[in-house]
Design an enzyme around this catalytic site. Structure first.
Site, PDB file in Angstrom:
ATOM      1  N   GLU A   1      -7.588  -1.783   5.272  1.00 27.25           N
ATOM      2  CA  GLU A   1      -6.697  -1.374   4.178  1.00 27.25           C
ATOM      3  C   GLU A   1      -5.939  -0.102   4.520  1.00 27.25           C
ATOM      4  OE1 GLU A   1      -6.054  -3.575   2.125  1.00 27.25           O
ATOM      5  OE2 GLU A   1      -7.822  -4.800   2.533  1.00 27.25           O
TER       6      GLU A   1
ATOM      7  N   GLN B   1       1.178  -4.033  -0.059  1.00 27.41           N
ATOM      8  CA  GLN B   1       1.088  -5.494  -0.166  1.00 27.41           C
ATOM      9  C   GLN B   1       1.650  -6.017  -1.479  1.00 27.41           C
ATOM     10  OE1 GLN B   1      -3.296  -5.588   1.126  1.00 27.41           O
ATOM     11  NE2 GLN B   1      -2.484  -7.530   1.875  1.00 27.41           N
TER      12      GLN B   1
HETATM   13 NI    NI Z   1      -4.703  -6.900   4.549  1.00 23.71          NI
END
Ligand code: NI
Length: 162
Positions: free
Chosen positions: A136, A51
């Site tokens: 995650e 991310q």
């Molecule tokens: Ni996420």
């Protein structure tokens, strides 16, 4: 420490497979510090390295409430070893801003990982923490929750107004 730019849905890096961390370099340490700062700054419950544009198997999670002390879990090369039960609830992602979707996840997971000193650890988690670990870890394999959401995503703004 520095706040890093969070990649958003549509960015190809979010669809890629991350690589295992083999050595705790300064670069990895810096990445972890920056991920913690970025997650806390964005008010997120978790953040995975892809991310912030880094294809390494590193995630940070903090499910402590707003008025509690931060209590982050740092997981390097995490792997779910057992899961059971089911929970269905709303999920969001810092890479999908302003949206939530309904996702069914295990209600219990057990995971192994290395902590920030590369020491092997095991965690058993339920409820929100179990959901966060599943979410995650999916990022590390190039998956977003939107693939698993039941029905349409909803606007968080609308939710707040209702
Ligand atoms: Ni996420």
């Amino acid at each position: 420490m520095a706040i890093r730019i969070i990649r958003e849905i549509g960015d190809e890096i979010l669809t890629k497979q991350s690589r295992e961390v083999t050595e705790l370099t300064d670069r990895v340490s810096q990445l972890i510090d920056d991920m913690l700062e970025t997650m806390h700054d964005a008010g997120g419950v978790g953040l995975a390295a892809p991310q912030v544009g880094v294809l390494k198997r590193v995630v940070v999670i903090d499910v402590s409430g707003e008025d509690e002390e931060p209590n982050p879990i740092i997981m390097i090369n995490p792997r779910i070893t057992a899961s059971s039960g089911e929970q269905t609830g709303d999920e969001g992602c810092l890479s999908v801003p302003g949206k939530v979707g309904t996702v069914t996840r295990p209600d219990f997971v057990k995971a192994v990982y290395l902590d920030r000193d590369m020491k092997p650890c095991e965690i058993e988690a339920t409820e929100l923490l179990a959901r966060a670990i599943c979410h995650e870890l999916d990022h590390l394999d190039g998956h977003l929750y939107v693939e698993k959401a039941e029905g349409d995503l909803r606007d968080t703004r609308t939710e707040e107004e209702e």
